[in-house]
Write an enzyme that holds these catalytic residues in place. Structure first.
Site, PDB file in Angstrom:
ATOM      1  N   TRP A 144       0.817  -1.212   0.000  1.00  0.00           N
ATOM      2  CA  TRP A 144       0.000   0.000   0.000  1.00  0.00           C
ATOM      3  C   TRP A 144       0.854   1.268   0.000  1.00  0.00           C
ATOM      4  CZ3 TRP A 144      -5.019  -0.841  -1.038  1.00  0.00           C
ATOM      5  CH2 TRP A 144      -5.510  -2.145  -0.805  1.00  0.00           C
ATOM      6  N   LYS A 201      -5.900  -0.429  -5.297  1.00  0.00           N
ATOM      7  CA  LYS A 201      -6.625   0.830  -5.374  1.00  0.00           C
ATOM      8  C   LYS A 201      -5.840   1.867  -6.178  1.00  0.00           C
ATOM      9  CE  LYS A 201      -9.849   0.860  -1.477  1.00  0.00           C
ATOM     10  NZ  LYS A 201     -10.348   1.603  -0.290  1.00  0.00           N
ATOM     11  N   ASP A 248     -32.847  -0.092 -16.204  1.00  0.00           N
ATOM     12  CA  ASP A 248     -33.571   0.483 -15.068  1.00  0.00           C
ATOM     13  C   ASP A 248     -33.620   2.003 -15.173  1.00  0.00           C
ATOM     14  OD1 ASP A 248     -34.696   0.236 -12.249  1.00  0.00           O
ATOM     15  OD2 ASP A 248     -33.007   1.590 -11.928  1.00  0.00           O
ATOM     16  N   GLU A 252     -37.492   0.106 -18.613  1.00  0.00           N
ATOM     17  CA  GLU A 252     -38.385   0.391 -17.491  1.00  0.00           C
ATOM     18  C   GLU A 252     -38.778   1.862 -17.584  1.00  0.00           C
ATOM     19  OE1 GLU A 252     -38.597   0.605 -12.633  1.00  0.00           O
ATOM     20  OE2 GLU A 252     -37.052   1.554 -13.832  1.00  0.00           O
TER      21      GLU A 252
END
Length: 900
Positions: A195, A230, A451, A506
């Site tokens: 990290w 990350k 959606d 939708e």
């Protein structure tokens, strides 16, 4: 050469060499025209097509050059940005992977003539009034697509952004790219470097793309498979932040740490660990029968279930009930489980709660092996506002041209508490289109259910908006043309990659042409959800007594859809099962479901009513409501209670976030009857293909007209007694019957709570012999078995052939049936040339397995609902093509006898 104004410096700076000099001359030489055009476009926003063309063509004709400016410049309007490129040996443009805003040319390579006639105008001439709008959005679609093809090779290549962005293997190295123009410095961190990113700093190009190449170490990738990773960057305030990479393909959270943030995971299993698909995609069915499912809550135990458990335990149930399609919810990673999967944090990652990417592939492959297609509930209408583990974490206050989202109020959905995409941004288009291709190519999905389409279609997102059917509600400055263009691109891409794909919208607004092909001027969806149907059933069940139900209202609600635009009908979905609402079975039977569902004792009146109406509501919705059908997991057998995800308010309980399959598996409980009827409904369509048939004729909506009385001068007690007496009389004399044809099947629904009609006359098209194909009153469906399954019903000709007004209910033939109270019976025409001697029929699937298919299937044309009767002048722009009339309600008077 004159100096370039500072507001154009960034845009022109994107162009190099000789091109740079030429463009500087062009822009500076005509700066006044450029600024004027910017202001004009800003004023017009979504101008009538003619005015916009006049502005564009005037400048282009005068200068015979393409104006190239940056959208991020300080102009009052938005102008197009040129895109840096380099040329390969074969003279094909090779993209530099990123661009900071929308790419557009004022002199488009493909133009639309002013008098063009889009296909949507031929289908619905009323749309001609909005020709300017359609021409404008179609031109914008063509321009955007042309620019993508020019600078990215093709739309299909553009939608392979995941091969460049995120983590990819390239020549014995891992190459990581991230679009983060707001970052000042960037590093990649993770388990592989403790990290500490000081030795893994990334480099930025002029388009805000950060890149790092990490060579292999000792013949193995330096970043191990399944290790955490990350993106760390410093933004304008000098603050360093850690974010999950936008294109990450897997993300996890520490299971033992409450409220822990998610981590990105480098997912690159060895070939021996990758799942290899064994089964091809099933062919596209004539009509989808969709089983809507949530993997996490699919198990009986109060916990999160896995992809493999769903595949092994639930898929066989879906197959046994004859569904040909499943729609999987909550597949894209979402950090908040209670969002039902609609607050997506990581768009390319499968939800890790239920397993790994390879586990999801196992599920889809097993479904394909059972002949079941798989749709994914994709959420591109908004994104989670989570910062630490979501796409929103890349927004650190920069302008919209450098962000995935709009800025300010435009970038947030005030009801959903989520972020809204800037669909005009080049990198947003790359991200979302690539996301669709990723799920199609990598996981073999067969299509999508989009959606939140209503939120995408309009700047107001449908909030506090009541759509009345007036076309001006759909085509105005309220329409988000950028979002419409994105959906046109998305549908074109999906159908280009997978011609047999099924894509469902939708949308609650009913926008015309939403489900027409892009080449006609439509948005390109295959189906829209018929979202008004469940609302109508809820209204009836909550607010009206059974005897007050209007047959005309039911038919209108089920058939009120646009000609040639297909619908997926459903009586209830996951929306009706969420805590705070009730499923149909729970509305009908409520707490008595806990004590009255045993088959070892006679059903109470409430349970008998509930199970009967449950079957009727679902079948009439399926048969009359659309060109496809949807059911949510568990509702096929009347699953009790509601769905409540674990949350603080319920002490983080999973008790209401599961499916109690033991209820339908217990032989002495009545749930099995509703499940058997659901299975028979689907099998009926499997044999006769009535959902795909364009023939849909409603011949009777029988109900007694209400009688008005003048009561103003009567004593209150007399009024009360008189009303009660008249109510009882009306209840006894009402005919709550609906008769219609779908394909060559005849459907007879008797909604009356008491009256059984013997010798009820039913109109039909084809002469011959009819038998029962499906009977809700059959004993195996929990009924009383009052309808004879082996009875032959022979037709009688009605009136003068070819003169409908002389026919019975405008049908040339008729036959008589027994119609018990609260039942639905379906009849099929016997093919007497193929009928075997001694053949028997019953109202169950054994009947259906022996019936030859006689209906013609029309896969290209949506249903026109013909409701027979006198014509009326009352029509709406978005309604059914013909209005209803019940002038024939008394034609059965001579054939009825009440048997209460």
């Amino acid at each position: 050469m004159p100096s370039l104004p500072s507001e154009l410096e960034e845009g022109v700076g994107a162009v190099h060499g000789v091109t740079d000099a030429l463009l500087r001359d062009a822009v500076v030489g005509h700066l006044e025209e450029v600024v004027a055009l910017a202001g004009e476009l800003d004023k017009l926003c979504r101008p009538p097509r003619g005015r916009l063309v006049a502005v564009e063509e005037a400048i282009c004709a005068k200068h015979q050059s393409t104006l190239l400016v940056n959208a991020s410049a300080s102009f009052p309007g938005r102008l197009p940005l040129f895109y840096s490129q380099r040329w390969s040996m074969n003279n094909k443009a090779e993209q530099q992977f990123a661009i900071s805003s929308v790419v557009k040319e004022t002199q488009a390579s493909t133009t639309i003539e002013e008098d063009v006639q889009l296909g949507v105008f031929e289908i619905d001439p009323s749309l001609e009034k909005f020709k300017d709008h359609f021409s404008y959005r179609t031109k914008k679609y063509i321009e955007t697509k042309s620019m993508i093809e020019k600078y990215e090779g093709s739309l299909e290549e553009f939608a392979q952004g995941y091969l460049k962005f995120g983590f990819n293997r390239e020549q014995d190295s891992i190459v990581y790219r991230e679009w983060a123009p707001a970052a000042q410095e960037a590093q990649v961190i993770g388990d592989f470097n403790g990290w500490d990113g000081s030795n893994h700093k990334m480099e930025r190009n002029e388009f805000g793309v950060w890149t790092i190449t990490i060579p292999d170490s000792g013949g193995s990738p330096s970043i191990p498979h399944n290790s955490r990773i990350k993106f760390r960057f410093k933004h304008g305030n000098g603050v360093w932040v850690d974010r999950i990479p936008a294109w990450i393909k897997f993300a996890t959270v520490a299971p033992t740490q409450f409220g822990a943030p998610y981590d990105g995971v480098y997912w690159d299993p060895q070939s021996s660990e990758r799942y290899i698909f064994k089964h091809p995609r099933p062919p596209k069915s004539a009509a989808p029968r969709i089983y809507e499912a949530h993997v996490g809550m699919c198990g009986q135990e109060p916990r999160v279930s896995t992809y493999r458990e769903f595949a092994d335990n639930v898929l066989p149930r879906i197959s046994e009930n004859n569904y040909n399609t499943i729609q999987l919810m909550a597949i894209m990673e979402h950090s908040y489980y209670g969002s039902f999967g609609y607050h997506v944090t990581n768009f390319f990652a499968v939800s890790s709660r239920s397993g790994t990417p390879e586990d999801l592939k196992y599920l889809i492959d097993k479904a394909h092996g059972l002949g079941i297609r798989v749709l994914m509930d994709v959420v591109h209408s908004h994104a989670s506002n989570n910062v630490t583990d979501g796409l929103n974490g890349f927004d650190v206050g920069q302008g919209t041209q450098d962000s995935y989202f709009h800025t300010g109020e435009k970038g947030s959905h005030k009801l959903w508490d989520s972020r809204l995409f800037n669909y005009a941004n080049w990198e947003v288009l790359r991200f979302l289109l690539s996301n669709l291709r990723w799920w199609l190519d990598e996981f073999m999905f067969d299509g999508f259910r989009f959606d939140g389409v209503t939120s995408m279609l309009y700047h107001h997102h449908g909030i506090n908006m009541v759509f009345t059917g007036n076309y001006s509600e759909y085509f105005s400055e309220a329409t988000d043309v950028d979002a419409v263009v994105y959906m046109m691109l998305a549908n074109h891409l999906v159908h280009k990659l997978l011609p047999d794909a099924t894509v469902v919208a939708e949308d609650v607004s009913g926008m015309p042409a939403l489900c027409r092909p892009v080449y006609e001027g439509g948005v390109g969806f295959d189906y829209r959800l018929a979202m008004s149907i469940p609302d109508k059933w809820i209204d009836f069940l909550k607010n009206q007594r059974d005897i007050e139900w209007s047959m005309k209202d039911i038919v209108w609600s089920l058939t009120n859809r646009r000609y040639t635009e297909k619908c997926i009908a459903y009586a209830e979905s996951h929306d009706q099962a969420i805590v705070g609402d009730k499923t149909i079975s729970f509305l009908l039977m409520d707490k008595e479901m806990y004590s009255g569902m045993s088959d070892l004792k006679p059903a109470s009146p409430l349970i008998d009513r509930g199970t009967s109406l449950h079957k009727m509501i679902h079948l009439i919705t399926m048969a009359l409501g659309g060109e496809g059908y949807l059911n949510f997991m568990g509702n096929e057998f009347g699953h009790p209670e509601w769905i409540d995800f674990p949350r603080e308010g319920n002490d983080w309980s999973y008790d209401k976030c599961r499916r109690q399959w033991n209820l339908v598996d217990t032989d002495h409980l009545r749930y099995k009857h509703m499940n058997a009827f659901d299975r028979a409904m689907n099998l009926l369509d499997d044999r006769f293909h009535f959902l795909a048939s364009a023939k849909q004729v409603v011949s009777s909506t029988s109900e007694e007209d209400k009688v008005s009385f003048v009561l103003s001068n009567m004593d209150f007690n007399l009024i009360r007694d008189f009303q009660c007496s008249m109510a009882r009389l009306h209840a006894k004399n009402s005919f709550l019957v609906i008769v219609f044809e779908r394909g060559d099947l005849i459907f007879v629904f008797n909604f009356h709570p008491e009256n059984t009609y013997n010798g009820y006359k039913v109109g039909c098209d084809l002469p011959g012999k009819y038998k029962v194909a499906l009977d809700s009153d059959a004993s195996e469906f929990g009924g009383q078995g009052r309808v004879g399954q082996d009875v032959d019903h022979f037709t009688t000709p009605e009136g003068i052939p070819g003169v409908p007004e002389t026919n019975f209910n405008n049908r040339p033939n008729s036959f008589q049936v027994l119609s018990p109270a609260r039942t639905c019976v379906v009849y099929y025409k016997v093919d007497e040339t193929a009928e075997q001697p001694g053949e028997e029929t019953i109202g169950s699937e054994s009947t259906l397995s022996s019936i030859s298919v006689q209906s013609e299937v029309d896969e290209t044309t949506a249903v026109t609902t013909l409701v027979l009767g006198e014509e009326t002048e009352e029509t709406t722009e978005t309604g059914a093509m013909l209005a209803l009339d019940d002038s024939n309600i008394d034609k059965n008077a001579d054939f009825l006898s009440n048997e209460n």
